[in-house]
Design a protein around this motif. Structure first.
Motif, PDB file in Angstrom:
ATOM      1  N   SER A 162     -60.879  20.859  21.354  1.00 22.03           N
ATOM      2  CA  SER A 162     -61.057  19.829  20.456  1.00 22.03           C
ATOM      3  C   SER A 162     -61.426  18.807  21.264  1.00 22.03           C
ATOM      4  O   SER A 162     -60.602  17.904  21.570  1.00 22.03           O
ATOM      5  CB  SER A 162     -60.006  19.708  19.460  1.00 22.03           C
TER       6      SER A 162
ATOM      7  N   ALA B 165     -62.997  15.230  22.479  1.00 19.65           N
ATOM      8  CA  ALA B 165     -62.872  13.793  22.304  1.00 19.65           C
ATOM      9  C   ALA B 165     -64.096  13.104  22.658  1.00 19.65           C
ATOM     10  O   ALA B 165     -64.959  13.842  23.371  1.00 19.65           O
ATOM     11  CB  ALA B 165     -61.843  12.971  23.069  1.00 19.65           C
TER      12      ALA B 165
ATOM     13  N   ASP C 178     -66.395  13.634  25.939  1.00 20.27           N
ATOM     14  CA  ASP C 178     -66.014  14.556  26.718  1.00 20.27           C
ATOM     15  C   ASP C 178     -67.189  15.768  26.796  1.00 20.27           C
ATOM     16  O   ASP C 178     -68.161  15.544  25.882  1.00 20.27           O
ATOM     17  CB  ASP C 178     -64.675  15.447  26.153  1.00 20.27           C
TER      18      ASP C 178
ATOM     19  N   THR D  92     -69.048  18.797  26.012  1.00 17.64           N
ATOM     20  CA  THR D  92     -68.892  19.691  24.874  1.00 17.64           C
ATOM     21  C   THR D  92     -69.879  20.665  24.970  1.00 17.64           C
ATOM     22  O   THR D  92     -71.100  20.504  25.502  1.00 17.64           O
ATOM     23  CB  THR D  92     -68.919  18.615  23.729  1.00 17.64           C
TER      24      THR D  92
END
Ligand code: COA
Length: 295
Positions: A278, A280, A283, A285
């Motif tokens: 998950s 933030a 971050d 991704t």
């Protein structure tokens, strides 16, 4: 190792399980083509070259089942290309293939992307739901320019970027996929979103299946991811392009507008749901997978 099955013709058939060899690839391609999967022999060759596989065979060495896996560092692995020939489904062969692959991966956290046909087998094998991956594809129609923030640009990725890309990929995927990134880099079709403060994203595009596949796409923002996807779509205008992406409405809408329609979904599953990512904002991704098999 062999196992005896009683099949519908009431003949006992010896099914053997052994490591997959390059010689098995033509039969493996036939298995995936029979399912209308797009993988070419070159795709299978790359996948086996980067990983390992087991085949299930009959006495006359006909390949009736496959499973491949890729280790990412010493703790994580992906499984894929899990196929049992339709005539042999429901006889425990998928379960055997999975059990043998798991024996080869003691202590690893395992990941896979499951078709609806695969979910029951994987649930029984201890995999749990992680999320949904959408398959978008089609002939690229038209692609708008996606502007990047001031000071950012897209540039080709080169061999000198390997460590930075591996670090970013590891931050996004929580696994070490260095040999995959190295192989993709060696094909020479990688791009980076660069800024004064460092790399904001990277992506690759390669020949795959019916055309090209864009992925992985790893970035610190949706905007960088979209800009890289638009770059690949621009290059592939008029050609077939595929993108497998974790659900993201903004990117899905853009892909639809470019002619890359959602044609299906698979379920991301893992043996360690505590592993759920998950990220933030800001971050690294993963906005698109390298493919459903690699993850
Ligand atoms: C998914 C697949 C590999 C399963 O192989 P298989 O040899 O038919 O599976 P098995 O016979 O070993 O069954 C494994 C378990 O799953 C269960 N299972 C399999 N299909 C099922 C279904 N449609 N519904 C409910 N349970 C099912 C079986 O009952 C069995 O559990 P059990 O031993 O407790 O009875 C096979 O169906 C296949 O190749 N499908 C097409 C390709 C595909 O989608 N592969 C998955 C890619 S992620």
């Amino acid at each position: 190792m062999t196992r005896t099955f009683t099949y519908s013709d009431q003949q006992d058939t010896q099914i053997a399980f052994r490591p997959m060899h390059p010689d098995d690839l033509p039969q493996a391609v036939r298995l995936s083509k029979d399912l209308a999967w797009p993988h070419r022999q070159e795709d299978w060759t790359q996948m086996l070259g980067l990983g390992h596989g087991i085949v299930a065979t009959t006495q006359d060495n006909a390949v009736i089942g496959t499973i491949l896996w890729w280790t990412w560092g010493s703790q994580a692995a992906s499984l894929g290309m899990i196929i049992v020939s339709p005539a042999w489904q429901g006889h425990g062969i998928g379960k055997q293939l999975m059990a043998r692959a798991r024996q080869a991966l003691p202590g690893y956290t395992l990941h896979l992307n499951a078709t609806s046909a695969g979910v029951p087998l994987y649930e029984k094998s201890g995999f749990r739901y992680l999320g949904v991956v959408e398959q978008h594809q089609g002939n690229v129609a038209s692609v708008p320019l996606i502007p990047l923030p001031e000071g950012c640009r897209i540039r080709p990725a080169g061999a000198a970027d390997l460590d930075a890309l591996c670090a970013m990929d590891a931050a996004a995927k929580k696994m070490n996929r260095q040999h995959l990134i190295r192989a993709l880099l060696s094909e020479g079709r990688g791009i980076i979103v660069d800024s004064e403060t460092g790399i904001l994203g990277f992506s690759f595009c390669r020949k795959f299946g019916w055309g090209q596949a864009a992925g992985p796409v790893v970035a610190t923002s949706e905007n960088s991811a979209l800009a890289m996807l638009a770059y690949w779509a621009g290059i592939c205008t008029g050609q077939f392009l595929r993108v497998d992406m974790p659900q993201n409405d903004v990117i899905a809408t853009a892909l639809d507008e470019w002619g890359l329609l959602r044609v299906g979904t698979v379920i991301s599953m893992t043996t360690d749901p505590g592993d759920a990512l998950s990220p933030a904002p800001g971050d690294a991704t993963c906005f698109a997978l390298c493919g459903q098999a690699y993850g």
